[in-house]
Design a protein around this motif. Structure first.
Motif, PDB file in Angstrom:
ATOM      1  N   ASP A  82       0.709  -1.289  -0.069  1.00  0.00           N
ATOM      2  CA  ASP A  82      -0.143  -0.029   0.084  1.00  0.00           C
ATOM      3  C   ASP A  82       0.861   1.238  -0.085  1.00  0.00           C
ATOM      4  OD1 ASP A  82      -2.210  -1.542  -0.017  1.00  0.00           O
ATOM      5  OD2 ASP A  82      -2.728  -1.110   2.111  1.00  0.00           O
ATOM      6  N   ARG A  83       1.949   1.278   0.741  1.00  0.00           N
ATOM      7  CA  ARG A  83       2.871   2.259   1.025  1.00  0.00           C
ATOM      8  C   ARG A  83       3.600   2.649  -0.512  1.00  0.00           C
ATOM      9  NH1 ARG A  83       5.515   0.775   4.814  1.00  0.00           N
ATOM     10  NH2 ARG A  83       4.152   1.783   6.229  1.00  0.00           N
ATOM     11  N   LEU A  88      -1.491   4.319   0.251  1.00  0.00           N
ATOM     12  CA  LEU A  88      -1.549   4.948   1.587  1.00  0.00           C
ATOM     13  C   LEU A  88      -1.421   6.587   1.368  1.00  0.00           C
ATOM     14  CD1 LEU A  88       0.899   3.120   3.908  1.00  0.00           C
ATOM     15  CD2 LEU A  88      -1.559   3.498   4.201  1.00  0.00           C
ATOM     16  N   LYS A  89      -0.623   6.892   0.424  1.00  0.00           N
ATOM     17  CA  LYS A  89      -0.759   8.489  -0.037  1.00  0.00           C
ATOM     18  C   LYS A  89      -1.847   8.945  -0.374  1.00  0.00           C
ATOM     19  CE  LYS A  89       2.227  11.566  -2.346  1.00  0.00           C
ATOM     20  NZ  LYS A  89       3.494  11.801  -3.459  1.00  0.00           N
ATOM     21  N   THR A  97      -8.255   7.991   9.081  1.00  0.00           N
ATOM     22  CA  THR A  97      -7.218   8.085   9.997  1.00  0.00           C
ATOM     23  C   THR A  97      -6.216   6.957   9.841  1.00  0.00           C
ATOM     24  OG1 THR A  97      -8.421   7.479  12.024  1.00  0.00           O
ATOM     25  CG2 THR A  97      -8.654   9.654  11.357  1.00  0.00           C
ATOM     26  N   VAL A  98      -4.932   7.001  10.749  1.00  0.00           N
ATOM     27  CA  VAL A  98      -4.296   5.948  10.617  1.00  0.00           C
ATOM     28  C   VAL A  98      -4.843   4.743  11.432  1.00  0.00           C
ATOM     29  CG1 VAL A  98      -1.992   4.976  12.014  1.00  0.00           C
ATOM     30  CG2 VAL A  98      -2.001   7.310  10.613  1.00  0.00           C
ATOM     31  N   THR A  99      -5.682   5.163  12.592  1.00  0.00           N
ATOM     32  CA  THR A  99      -6.196   4.294  13.418  1.00  0.00           C
ATOM     33  C   THR A  99      -7.486   3.547  12.600  1.00  0.00           C
ATOM     34  OG1 THR A  99      -5.934   5.821  15.449  1.00  0.00           O
ATOM     35  CG2 THR A  99      -7.660   3.935  15.523  1.00  0.00           C
ATOM     36  N   TRP A 258       3.021   7.075   6.164  1.00  0.00           N
ATOM     37  CA  TRP A 258       2.081   7.321   5.259  1.00  0.00           C
ATOM     38  C   TRP A 258       2.933   6.734   3.650  1.00  0.00           C
ATOM     39  CZ3 TRP A 258      -2.989   6.871   5.629  1.00  0.00           C
ATOM     40  CH2 TRP A 258      -3.474   7.411   6.784  1.00  0.00           C
ATOM     41  N   SER A 259       4.062   7.467   3.534  1.00  0.00           N
ATOM     42  CA  SER A 259       4.718   7.255   2.242  1.00  0.00           C
ATOM     43  C   SER A 259       6.231   7.288   2.631  1.00  0.00           C
ATOM     44  CB  SER A 259       4.505   8.417   1.379  1.00  0.00           C
ATOM     45  OG  SER A 259       5.099   9.643   1.928  1.00  0.00           O
TER      46      SER A 259
END
Length: 263
Positions: A82-83, A88-89, A97-99, A258-259
């Motif tokens: 995903d990264r 993710l970006k 959110t991350v959570t 995220w990246s």
């Protein structure tokens, strides 16, 4: 929508994408079951205790491998992919959110782990006559399963930070997985065959306690004499797995990005 709601929604997307990937679907479920069939067939006639064959021991121990393989590798490799492909970006620009993202991934791992365990128990029961436990042992199975899935998944998230390219994720993540199976009593039983220092090293990590706990659930009480301490040590198992859940969460908070540009 709440964070949990976003997470469940993302989890549904993750499940749909996984189910549509037939290669991942087949190998996620079939590889641990294939190993169980091989080990159980080759060593199945060896008796560790009267009435308990090696195939029964492998059927119980391999549940730990199935959860580790599903949680650790699926989470670690999934985040790396995903990264790298920009997923993710793109998600960073949404309300997710991350959570919520991690809840979505954990939802995927939870469903896959349940399916994996059902397959392994089914193979053990139908092929090797593994006896199903009573109600009290199923209660132990429940908390052991939840702690194992959470710990392995969170560690997978943390380790994904060192995977720079998705194509190398499998090679990087499988090294600790395979090594831990051999020193944690999954592939080699009784674990007392190993040097004491190696057992001590294995005791630091969750897999040894996971496999030992599942052996308690599915094997007779007489089998505890073959464990390193001569006891099932359920209390210590819960503490070690709980500690790894906390450690994994802390590492996630520190290492998640995220990246690649966020390094």
């Amino acid at each position: 929508m709440t964070t949990f709601g976003y997470g469940l929604s993302r989890g549904r997307v993750e499940l749909l994408m996984f189910v549509r990937d037939r290669t991942a679907l087949i190998f996620t479920f079939l590889f641990p079951a294939l190993l169980l069939l091989l080990f159980g067939t080759i060593f199945g006639k060896d008796d560790d205790q009267a009435g308990v064959s090696a195939s029964h021991v492998y059927a119980a121990s391999m549940i730990a491998y199935g959860i580790l393989n599903t949680g650790f590798i699926t989470m670690g490799a999934g985040l790396a992919l995903d990264r790298e492909d920009g997923t993710l970006k793109r998600l960073r620009g949404t309300p997710l959110t991350v959570t919520a993202y991690l809840i979505g991934k954990l939802t995927l791992v939870l469903f896959l782990s349940i399916a994996e365990v059902v397959v392994l128990i089914g193979v053990g029961a139908l092929v090797f006559d593994l006896k199903l436990p009573d109600a009290s042992h199923w209660l132990t199975f429940a908390w052991l399963f939840v702690l194992s899935v959470v710990a392995c998944s969170l560690i997978g998230v943390a380790v994904s930070a060192i995977v720079r390219h998705a194509r190398t994720a499998g090679a990087i993540l499988n090294v600790p997985v395979v090594a831990l199976q051999f020193i944690s009593g999954v592939f080699i039983h009784p674990i007392t065959q190993l040097p004491n220092w190696l057992i001590t090293v294995a005791s630091i990590f969750p897999v040894k306690w996971m496999s030992q706990g599942f052996r308690y659930v599915f094997l007779p009480d007489s089998m505890k004499s073959l464990e390193a301490a001569g006891q099932w040590e359920l209390g210590r198992t819960a503490m070690v797995l709980g500690a790894w859940c906390v450690i994994g969460l802390a590492l996630c908070l520190v290492t998640f990005r995220w990246s690649e540009s966020d390094r």
